[in-house]
Write an enzyme that holds these catalytic residues in place. Sequence first.
Site, PDB file in Angstrom:
ATOM      1  N   HIS A 176      -2.462   7.261   7.331  1.00 47.16           N
ATOM      2  CA  HIS A 176      -1.483   8.174   6.711  1.00 47.16           C
ATOM      3  C   HIS A 176      -2.161   9.482   6.300  1.00 47.16           C
ATOM      4  CE1 HIS A 176       2.501   6.458   6.249  1.00 47.16           C
ATOM      5  NE2 HIS A 176       2.051   5.321   5.770  1.00 47.16           N
ATOM      6  N   GLN A 230       2.974  10.059   1.120  1.00 46.21           N
ATOM      7  CA  GLN A 230       4.304   9.427   1.149  1.00 46.21           C
ATOM      8  C   GLN A 230       5.156   9.798  -0.063  1.00 46.21           C
ATOM      9  OE1 GLN A 230       2.549   5.329   2.166  1.00 46.21           O
ATOM     10  NE2 GLN A 230       4.530   5.264   3.156  1.00 46.21           N
ATOM     11  N   GLY A 245       0.827  -1.193   0.000  1.00 42.86           N
ATOM     12  CA  GLY A 245       0.000   0.000   0.000  1.00 42.86           C
ATOM     13  C   GLY A 245       0.863   1.245   0.000  1.00 42.86           C
ATOM     14  N   HIS A 269      -3.853   1.119   7.770  1.00 45.66           N
ATOM     15  CA  HIS A 269      -2.545   1.793   7.765  1.00 45.66           C
ATOM     16  C   HIS A 269      -2.559   3.001   6.814  1.00 45.66           C
ATOM     17  CE1 HIS A 269       2.032   1.500   7.856  1.00 45.66           C
ATOM     18  NE2 HIS A 269       1.822   2.295   6.833  1.00 45.66           N
ATOM     19  N   GLU A 270      -3.106   2.794   5.608  1.00 46.56           N
ATOM     20  CA  GLU A 270      -3.064   3.865   4.601  1.00 46.56           C
ATOM     21  C   GLU A 270      -4.027   5.003   4.925  1.00 46.56           C
ATOM     22  OE1 GLU A 270      -0.553   3.672   2.848  1.00 46.56           O
ATOM     23  OE2 GLU A 270      -0.201   1.527   3.036  1.00 46.56           O
ATOM     24  N   CYS A 318       6.455   0.079   7.106  1.00 44.71           N
ATOM     25  CA  CYS A 318       5.995   1.212   6.306  1.00 44.71           C
ATOM     26  C   CYS A 318       7.118   1.634   5.362  1.00 44.71           C
ATOM     27  CB  CYS A 318       5.627   2.368   7.238  1.00 44.71           C
ATOM     28  SG  CYS A 318       5.113   3.871   6.387  1.00 44.71           S
ATOM     29  N   LEU A 319       6.774   1.924   4.107  1.00 52.32           N
ATOM     30  CA  LEU A 319       7.799   2.328   3.142  1.00 52.32           C
ATOM     31  C   LEU A 319       8.503   3.613   3.568  1.00 52.32           C
ATOM     32  CD1 LEU A 319       5.998   1.525  -0.242  1.00 52.32           C
ATOM     33  CD2 LEU A 319       7.861   0.249   0.824  1.00 52.32           C
TER      34      LEU A 319
HETATM   35 NI    NI Z   1       3.035   3.492   5.624  1.00 53.23          NI
END
Ligand code: NI
Length: 169
Positions: A134, A51, A46, A130-131, A88-89
């Site tokens: 964000h 991000q 995701g 999670h997304e 997380c990226l």
């Molecule tokens: Ni993340």
Amino acid sequence: MAIRKIRTDGDPILRKVSRRVDVFDWRLWQLLDDMKETMQKENGVGLAAVQVGVLRRIVVVDTGEKILELMNPEIVEQSGSYCDIEGCLSFPGVYGMVERPTKVTVRAQDRNGEFFEFTGEGVIAKAFCHETEHLDGKLFVDRVDHIMSQQEINDYLDKKPQDKSSAQE
Ligand code: NI
């Protein structure tokens, strides 16, 4: 399409609240295509627009079968709960245990502005949570009781069946 630079820990934009999408034009489609390409290159499940430095309520999630594009996503139903490793990226190499619902229904708009709902379980439910967090400037590291050591990560992954749940979001 192009790979976009992923904002990482310490970048203040990650703490900002994203604005709603109200224009569904070629600029949005280009961003979506770039986000999908960037997520796939990084092996993520995701990615939220913030991000890649865009403060709009846009999320892409890889269900394993297709990549969902979600504009203005809202969680409308959730059930169950389980604890699993999460990353997380925007936090390369950082993992912790996070409690999430097992099943989540999200309502969102597609790239043309049409509303739809999608129900996901496990990794997908986790990604929806999670997304969407964000988009409100909330990060998974706030939810973990501690950041796992490499030894803890290895021990945990050794014990569980292989899947994509340790993938980063
Ligand atoms: Ni993340």
